[in-house]
Design a protein around this motif. Structure first.
Motif, short mmCIF file in Angstrom:
data_model
loop_
_atom_site.label_atom_id
_atom_site.label_comp_id
_atom_site.label_asym_id
_atom_site.label_seq_id
_atom_site.Cartn_x
_atom_site.Cartn_y
_atom_site.Cartn_z
N ALA A 1 86.18 56.62 -2.58
CA ALA A 1 86.01 58.06 -2.37
C ALA A 1 85.49 58.72 -3.66
O ALA A 1 84.59 59.56 -3.61
N LEU A 2 86.04 58.32 -4.79
CA LEU A 2 85.57 58.86 -6.08
C LEU A 2 84.12 58.47 -6.34
O LEU A 2 83.30 59.30 -6.75
N ALA A 3 83.79 57.20 -6.09
CA ALA A 3 82.42 56.72 -6.31
C ALA A 3 81.45 57.45 -5.40
O ALA A 3 80.35 57.84 -5.84
N ASP A 4 81.83 57.66 -4.15
CA ASP A 4 80.97 58.36 -3.20
C ASP A 4 80.75 59.81 -3.64
O ASP A 4 79.64 60.33 -3.57
N LEU A 5 81.81 60.44 -4.10
CA LEU A 5 81.70 61.82 -4.57
C LEU A 5 80.76 61.91 -5.77
O LEU A 5 79.89 62.78 -5.82
N LEU A 6 80.91 61.00 -6.72
CA LEU A 6 80.06 61.01 -7.91
C LEU A 6 78.61 60.66 -7.59
O LEU A 6 77.69 61.11 -8.28
N ALA A 7 78.39 59.87 -6.55
CA ALA A 7 77.03 59.47 -6.18
C ALA A 7 76.34 60.51 -5.30
O ALA A 7 75.12 60.43 -5.09
N ALA A 8 77.09 61.48 -4.80
CA ALA A 8 76.50 62.49 -3.91
C ALA A 8 75.41 63.27 -4.61
O ALA A 8 75.55 63.67 -5.76
N GLU A 9 74.31 63.49 -3.90
CA GLU A 9 73.22 64.30 -4.45
C GLU A 9 73.55 65.79 -4.39
O GLU A 9 73.08 66.56 -5.23
N THR A 10 74.31 66.19 -3.39
CA THR A 10 74.73 67.58 -3.26
C THR A 10 76.21 67.63 -2.91
O THR A 10 76.74 66.72 -2.27
N LEU A 11 76.85 68.68 -3.34
CA LEU A 11 78.24 68.98 -2.97
C LEU A 11 78.25 70.46 -2.56
O LEU A 11 78.32 71.35 -3.41
N ILE A 12 78.14 70.70 -1.27
CA ILE A 12 78.01 72.06 -0.76
C ILE A 12 79.39 72.68 -0.59
O ILE A 12 80.27 72.10 0.03
N TRP A 13 79.55 73.87 -1.16
CA TRP A 13 80.80 74.62 -1.04
C TRP A 13 80.50 75.90 -0.28
O TRP A 13 79.59 76.65 -0.64
N SER A 14 81.26 76.15 0.76
CA SER A 14 81.12 77.36 1.57
C SER A 14 82.28 78.30 1.27
O SER A 14 83.44 77.89 1.32
N ASP A 15 81.95 79.54 0.95
CA ASP A 15 82.96 80.56 0.73
C ASP A 15 82.34 81.92 1.00
O ASP A 15 81.33 82.00 1.69
N THR A 16 82.93 82.98 0.47
CA THR A 16 82.37 84.31 0.65
C THR A 16 82.15 84.95 -0.72
O THR A 16 82.85 84.63 -1.68
N ASP A 17 81.19 85.86 -0.76
CA ASP A 17 80.95 86.58 -2.01
C ASP A 17 81.93 87.74 -2.14
O ASP A 17 82.82 87.91 -1.29
N LYS A 18 81.78 88.56 -3.17
CA LYS A 18 82.72 89.67 -3.42
C LYS A 18 82.73 90.69 -2.29
O LYS A 18 83.71 91.40 -2.11
N LYS A 19 81.66 90.75 -1.52
CA LYS A 19 81.60 91.71 -0.41
C LYS A 19 82.02 91.07 0.92
O LYS A 19 81.90 91.69 1.97
N GLY A 20 82.49 89.81 0.87
CA GLY A 20 82.97 89.15 2.08
C GLY A 20 81.89 88.47 2.90
O GLY A 20 82.16 88.00 4.00
N ARG A 21 80.67 88.42 2.39
CA ARG A 21 79.58 87.76 3.12
C ARG A 21 79.65 86.26 2.89
O ARG A 21 79.89 85.80 1.78
N PRO A 22 79.43 85.46 3.94
CA PRO A 22 79.46 84.01 3.77
C PRO A 22 78.31 83.54 2.89
O PRO A 22 77.22 84.12 2.89
N ARG A 23 78.59 82.50 2.11
CA ARG A 23 77.55 81.91 1.26
C ARG A 23 77.83 80.43 1.11
O ARG A 23 78.95 79.96 1.32
N GLN A 24 76.81 79.72 0.73
CA GLN A 24 76.93 78.29 0.42
C GLN A 24 76.23 78.05 -0.91
O GLN A 24 75.21 78.67 -1.20
N ARG A 25 76.80 77.14 -1.69
CA ARG A 25 76.14 76.77 -2.94
C ARG A 25 76.39 75.30 -3.23
O ARG A 25 77.40 74.73 -2.83
N ASP A 26 75.43 74.71 -3.91
CA ASP A 26 75.54 73.31 -4.29
C ASP A 26 76.26 73.23 -5.63
O ASP A 26 75.77 73.73 -6.64
N CYS A 27 77.41 72.59 -5.65
CA CYS A 27 78.22 72.48 -6.86
C CYS A 27 77.98 71.18 -7.62
O CYS A 27 78.57 70.97 -8.68
N ARG A 28 77.12 70.31 -7.10
CA ARG A 28 76.92 69.01 -7.75
C ARG A 28 76.47 69.13 -9.20
O ARG A 28 76.93 68.37 -10.05
N PRO A 29 75.59 70.09 -9.56
CA PRO A 29 75.17 70.18 -10.96
C PRO A 29 76.32 70.44 -11.94
O PRO A 29 76.19 70.16 -13.13
N TYR A 30 77.44 70.96 -11.45
CA TYR A 30 78.56 71.26 -12.33
C TYR A 30 79.46 70.05 -12.59
O TYR A 30 80.24 70.06 -13.54
#
Length: 171
Positions: free
Chosen positions: A74-103
């Motif tokens: 599971a750790l190896a797969d996570l580290l090998a992932a090209e993208t890690l998409i996180w879905s949440d909401t912005d400060k105004k409550g609007r849905p958003r998605q962002r790729d967290c893999r670069p972090y």
């Protein structure tokens, strides 16, 4: 103020467990310190949630216990992932998605000292991880809760987040 005077004053007030490693002058009209952050290092514990503890768990359903090899995969797969998409909401409550893999700079298991081990949780059902994550100019980065989510997906088992310790903020 002179840095040496400030160092002496702070050192006299800090507990021994909180050593003052360095000081630096910060310009009053420069960028905010949050904009100067480069990376963070976290240490945290994950373990399998007890059967029936997760929301929506069906009665009598017991998640499979991952082996040490499953944790490693599971750790190896996570580290090998090209993208890690996180879905949440912005400060105004609007849905958003962002790729967290670069972090995600580094993620590795670390051994817990005997006195820090989780009482009653078998070794195969828990892991202690150290995360090193980049921080961008807007303060975006990774948090242990996100790694909990992505590892639970890969293990097909609900995970509980235990002790979380931020060990470093690097300017």
């Amino acid at each position: 103020l002179e840095l040496e005077v400030v160092r002496r004053q702070l050192h006299a007030q800090l507990p021994a467990e909180l050593p003052l490693l360095s000081l630096a002058a910060v310009p009053v009209f420069g960028p905010s310190l949050s904009q100067e952050l480069l990376k963070a290092r976290w240490r945290f514990d994950l373990w399998l949630q007890p059967a029936g503890a997760s929301a929506g768990a069906s009665a009598g359903a017991v998640p499979p216990v991952p082996s040490a090899l499953a944790w490693d995969a599971a750790l190896a797969d996570l580290l090998a992932a090209e993208t890690l998409i996180w879905s949440d909401t912005d400060k105004k409550g609007r849905p958003r998605q962002r790729d967290c893999r670069p972090y995600l700079l580094q993620l590795e298991p670390v051994s817990a000292a005997a006195e820090e081990r989780l009482a009653g949780v078998p070794a195969a059902q828990r892991i202690r991880l150290e995360l090193e994550a980049a921080i961008d100019l807007q303060g975006r980065s990774l948090r242990p809760e996100q790694l909990q989510h992505w590892l639970a997906e890969r293990l097909a088992s609900p995970l509980q987040l235990g002790r979380v310790e931020r060990r470093l903020l690097q300017l």
